[in-house]
Write an enzyme that holds these catalytic residues in place. Structure first.
Site, PDB file in Angstrom:
ATOM      1  N   CYS A   1     -22.157 -20.644  37.601  1.00 61.52           N
ATOM      2  CA  CYS A   1     -22.209 -21.421  36.365  1.00 61.52           C
ATOM      3  C   CYS A   1     -23.356 -22.426  36.494  1.00 61.52           C
ATOM      4  CB  CYS A   1     -20.866 -22.149  36.192  1.00 61.52           C
ATOM      5  SG  CYS A   1     -20.729 -23.178  34.711  1.00 61.52           S
TER       6      CYS A   1
ATOM      7  N   GLU B   1     -21.652  -0.857  31.376  1.00 62.64           N
ATOM      8  CA  GLU B   1     -20.946  -1.417  30.211  1.00 62.64           C
ATOM      9  C   GLU B   1     -19.534  -0.836  30.099  1.00 62.64           C
ATOM     10  OE1 GLU B   1     -22.200  -3.940  28.831  1.00 62.64           O
ATOM     11  OE2 GLU B   1     -24.350  -3.780  29.160  1.00 62.64           O
TER      12      GLU B   1
END
Length: 184
Positions: A141, A84
């Site tokens: 995607c 992160e």
């Protein structure tokens, strides 16, 4: 010579599972690693690095107040792994860069490049500037093209285009998309 690495991707590309694989590889060779994750992401508990495919490890947390030069001062490891990393502050990225080159120990950061509005996270922008090695982890995607962007969705799966930059969520709140789908 050790380096600061930034491995970035859109959501759901395997950044965390890649980080956990790197940790495993070091440890298989008898080396010690330090795993760090943002205190902001407590979806699976405080100090847990968790991938979408079910891999989990305990880690230390960092917050915007963490001073990495102080935290890493006496650490004895072969590598530092940061999950992160988009949540790092600008100063923290500079501290990690300085530490890598002073101590000759690699730091590998994994994170997003941009938020759901297509804006850079400050930590990611500085990592893209200072990292000695930059690698994109690729994902697709839904339309089949390479996903480079993220969109935020509500509980009905509808796109949300306004709000705070940080809203912890995962697959229930975000989806990776290509640039064409991002703008359509």
């Amino acid at each position: 010579m050790a380096r600061l690495w930034y491995r970035y991707a859109a959501m759901n590309a395997g950044k965390t599972s890649s980080l956990l694989q790197v940790a495993h590889n070091y440890e298989e060779n008898g080396e010690k690693v330090l795993l760090l994750t943002s205190a902001l992401d407590d979806r699976d508990g405080d100090g847990v690095i968790s991938s979408r495919i079910g891999l989990k490890r305990s880690a230390e947390t960092y917050s915007p107040r963490t001073d990495f030069l102080e935290r890493l001062k006496d650490v004895k490891v072969a590598c530092v792994l940061v999950d992160e990393a988009q949540f790092l502050t600008v100063d923290q990225v500079r501290q990690l860069h300085r530490w890598v080159h002073a101590k000759n120990i690699p730091v590998m950061c994994f994170g997003l490049r941009s938020d759901f509005q297509g804006n850079p996270f400050p930590g990611a922008a500085v990592l893209l500037t200072l990292a000695d090695n930059i690698e994109e982890i690729r994902t697709a995607c839904r339309c089949g093209k390479k996903a480079t962007m993220n969109i935020r969705i509500d509980e009905n799966g509808e796109r949300v285009q306004e709000g705070s930059q940080v809203l912890i969520g995962g697959n229930s709140r975000y989806r990776q998309v290509c640039a064409r789908c991002f703008y359509s």
